[in-house]
Scaffold this active site. Structure first.
Site, short mmCIF file in Angstrom:
data_model
loop_
_atom_site.label_atom_id
_atom_site.label_comp_id
_atom_site.label_asym_id
_atom_site.label_seq_id
_atom_site.Cartn_x
_atom_site.Cartn_y
_atom_site.Cartn_z
N GLU A 119 0.84 -1.06 -0.13
CA GLU A 119 -0.08 0.04 0.00
C GLU A 119 0.70 1.29 -0.01
OE1 GLU A 119 -3.10 0.54 2.98
OE2 GLU A 119 -3.82 -1.48 2.59
N HIS B 45 -4.43 6.78 0.05
CA HIS B 45 -3.52 5.46 -0.03
C HIS B 45 -4.22 4.55 -0.77
CE1 HIS B 45 -6.95 4.27 2.80
NE2 HIS B 45 -6.64 2.91 2.68
N ASP C 218 -9.60 1.23 7.98
CA ASP C 218 -9.55 2.46 7.57
C ASP C 218 -10.61 3.36 8.33
OD1 ASP C 218 -7.73 2.13 5.40
OD2 ASP C 218 -9.25 1.90 4.07
N HIS D 77 -5.20 0.67 -2.53
CA HIS D 77 -5.56 -0.86 -1.85
C HIS D 77 -4.98 -1.83 -3.08
CE1 HIS D 77 -9.27 0.20 0.77
NE2 HIS D 77 -8.12 0.42 1.44
ZN ZN Z 1 -7.58 1.22 3.16
#
Ligand code: ZN
Length: 138
Positions: free
Chosen positions: A24, A82, A95, A84
């Protein structure tokens, strides 16, 4: 409510996500926010100190420095991004927990599948509720 971001900033986030795939990526969105409109002026790439495929945490020192630098320019930290890897762009259970620490901040998530960014979505936690933000490019 919406997130306004320049195409080149969105592209730099996509490149970051692809570069660190299958981990990530994460980073910060700096700009101005008012009346439900998050205006991104700058993207700050961060290292994911978890070096994980399923979670992220930005280097705290970088976050503090970025907030300081933004303040000096009359800007503020308005968002977090961010990626995935191998899944879609959504707010995961993890999250949602971290989001509680960062309410009223835009969360931009990029879903990366097959070495392509297949989905980008933005969300905000406001008054205890996660709401999707429309992404406006330009
Ligand atoms: Zn996430």
């Amino acid at each position: 409510m919406k997130l306004k971001i320049k195409r080149r900033d969105l592209e730099s986030i996509e490149k970051h996500a692809l570069r660190v795939f299958p981990l990530e990526c994460c980073g910060l969105l700096v700009g101005r926010a008012a009346r439900g409109i998050f205006n991104v002026e700058e993207v700050v790439q961060a290292n994911n100190i978890h070096e994980s495929e399923v979670s992220f945490e930005a280097d705290a020192e970088l976050v503090y420095r970025a907030i300081d630098a933004a303040g000096a320019e009359g800007l503020e930290l308005i968002g977090i991004y961010h990626s995935h890897p191998n899944t879609r762009a959504y707010i995961s259970a993890a999250d949602a927990e971290v989001m509680k620490l960062w309410p009223n901040v835009a969360w931009l998530v990029a879903g990366v599948v097959g070495e392509q960014v297949v989905e980008k979505k933005a969300f905000v936690l406001r008054e205890g509720k996660v709401t999707e933000l429309k992404i406006e490019i330009g």
